[in-house]
Scaffold this active site. Sequence first.
Site, PDB file in Angstrom:
ATOM      1  N   HIS A 155       0.833  -1.208   0.000  1.00 37.55           N
ATOM      2  CA  HIS A 155       0.000   0.000   0.000  1.00 37.55           C
ATOM      3  C   HIS A 155       0.869   1.260   0.000  1.00 37.55           C
ATOM      4  O   HIS A 155       0.669   2.160  -0.831  1.00 37.55           O
ATOM      5  CB  HIS A 155      -0.893  -0.058   1.248  1.00 37.55           C
ATOM      6  CG  HIS A 155      -1.726   1.147   1.518  1.00 37.55           C
ATOM      7  ND1 HIS A 155      -3.099   1.153   1.414  1.00 37.55           N
ATOM      8  CD2 HIS A 155      -1.387   2.409   1.923  1.00 37.55           C
ATOM      9  CE1 HIS A 155      -3.565   2.356   1.729  1.00 37.55           C
ATOM     10  NE2 HIS A 155      -2.552   3.135   2.052  1.00 37.55           N
ATOM     11  N   GLU A 156       1.846   1.309   0.884  1.00 38.74           N
ATOM     12  CA  GLU A 156       2.685   2.519   0.974  1.00 38.74           C
ATOM     13  C   GLU A 156       3.476   2.750  -0.312  1.00 38.74           C
ATOM     14  O   GLU A 156       3.607   3.882  -0.776  1.00 38.74           O
ATOM     15  CB  GLU A 156       3.638   2.419   2.172  1.00 38.74           C
ATOM     16  CG  GLU A 156       2.957   2.411   3.523  1.00 38.74           C
ATOM     17  CD  GLU A 156       2.004   3.580   3.729  1.00 38.74           C
ATOM     18  OE1 GLU A 156       2.345   4.695   3.307  1.00 38.74           O
ATOM     19  OE2 GLU A 156       0.920   3.369   4.285  1.00 38.74           O
TER      20      GLU A 156
ATOM     21  N   HIS B  34       1.590   4.514  -2.867  1.00 40.48           N
ATOM     22  CA  HIS B  34       1.664   5.978  -2.752  1.00 40.48           C
ATOM     23  C   HIS B  34       2.954   6.501  -3.399  1.00 40.48           C
ATOM     24  O   HIS B  34       2.961   7.538  -4.061  1.00 40.48           O
ATOM     25  CB  HIS B  34       1.640   6.401  -1.281  1.00 40.48           C
ATOM     26  CG  HIS B  34       0.321   6.225  -0.598  1.00 40.48           C
ATOM     27  ND1 HIS B  34      -0.863   6.639  -1.148  1.00 40.48           N
ATOM     28  CD2 HIS B  34       0.003   5.703   0.626  1.00 40.48           C
ATOM     29  CE1 HIS B  34      -1.859   6.376  -0.299  1.00 40.48           C
ATOM     30  NE2 HIS B  34      -1.361   5.795   0.774  1.00 40.48           N
TER      31      HIS B  34
HETATM   32 ZN   LIG Z   1      -2.294   5.082   2.458  1.00 41.36          ZN
END
Ligand SMILES: [Zn+2]
Length: 289
Positions: A200-201, A204
Site C-alpha cells: 500500500h505505501e 503511494h
Molecule cells: Zn495510504
Amino acid sequence: MAVASYLPQTLQERSLDSECGIKGTPSSLVEVIEQRRDDEASYQSLEGRDAEIQVTAYFHIAVFANSTEDKASNEAVKAQFQLLKDTYALYGINLSLGGISREVNDTIAVLSVWTLDETENEILGSTVETEDYWKRTRTGSYETLHIYFYEDLIGTAAFCNFAKPGRPESDYYLDGCHLRINVLLGGSAPYRAYGTTLTHEVGHWFGLFHIFAGGCEGEGDYIDDTPAQTVTSADGTCPLGTKDTCPDLPGTDMVNNYMDYTADPCRDTFTPGQHSRMHNVFWAVRSGK
Ligand SMILES: [Zn+2]
C-alpha cells in the site's frame, strides 16, 4: 494469499492507529495526473514507455538498543521484500534489493516528530537527528525507493511521501516510506501481519491515492476503474461485492484493493487503471521522461 489461516479479531482489539497516515490528495501531483490522464488508457502502448520499470529498493531498520537480534531481522526483511517484488512484478515493475541497513539508536527508533504539509500531504521534516539519518541513508536517484521501519511511529502505522513533481535533489531525503515494525510481514499489528501495508505505501510512492479519496464526491482517486467509496477501517472482514458505501454511484467497494484500508489478507489487487497510473507517474515524475 493465505486467507484461510487468518484469524479475525474484534474491533476492540485492534490498534486505533494501525492505518496509513496519508490524508487527501496532493495538488501538484493531481495537476500532473490531470494533464496526462487523457492518454493514460493507451499509455502502455506508447512507444518507449511500455518497458518494465526497474526500481532498486533499500530497507533501513531502526531499533532500540535493547531489542532482540531477531527483531526485523535481515531474514524477515528479505521475506517482506520478496512479497513486495512478487506483487509489483504482476504490474510491470521489477524491484531489486539494494541493501538493508540497521540503526541501533533509541532516539531514531521512534519517529515521534514529523511535520506535515496538509496541502501536499507530505512529511516536511523531523528532528535534526532523524533528518540526518534520512540524509546519510538516502542514496541513489529519485527512481530509488527507500523504506524505513521503526520501532514506533507516533499517531500512525505508516506513511509514504507521494511522488512529488519537481522535487529538488536537495530534498530527496524526504522521499521515502516510513512504517512501524509491527506491520512488517509476520508482524504483530492486528490485521497487518501479511505484509501488504508496505504494498500500500509503495503504491503511494508510485503516485496512487487511496481508493476512498474524496468519498462519494468529485474525482475520488482520479482513476476510472476504482468505484467511489468512503473510508472504513479494517475490522477483519472482507465483504467483497457486498459492501457499498456510495450506493447512488456505480460499483461496490473494492475492499480487495491494495489502496483501501481493509485487513491485510483481504488486499490482493491493483486495477488496470492503477497499473497504468503507476507507470505514468513513474515516467512523468520520478524518471522525468
Ligand atoms: Zn495510504
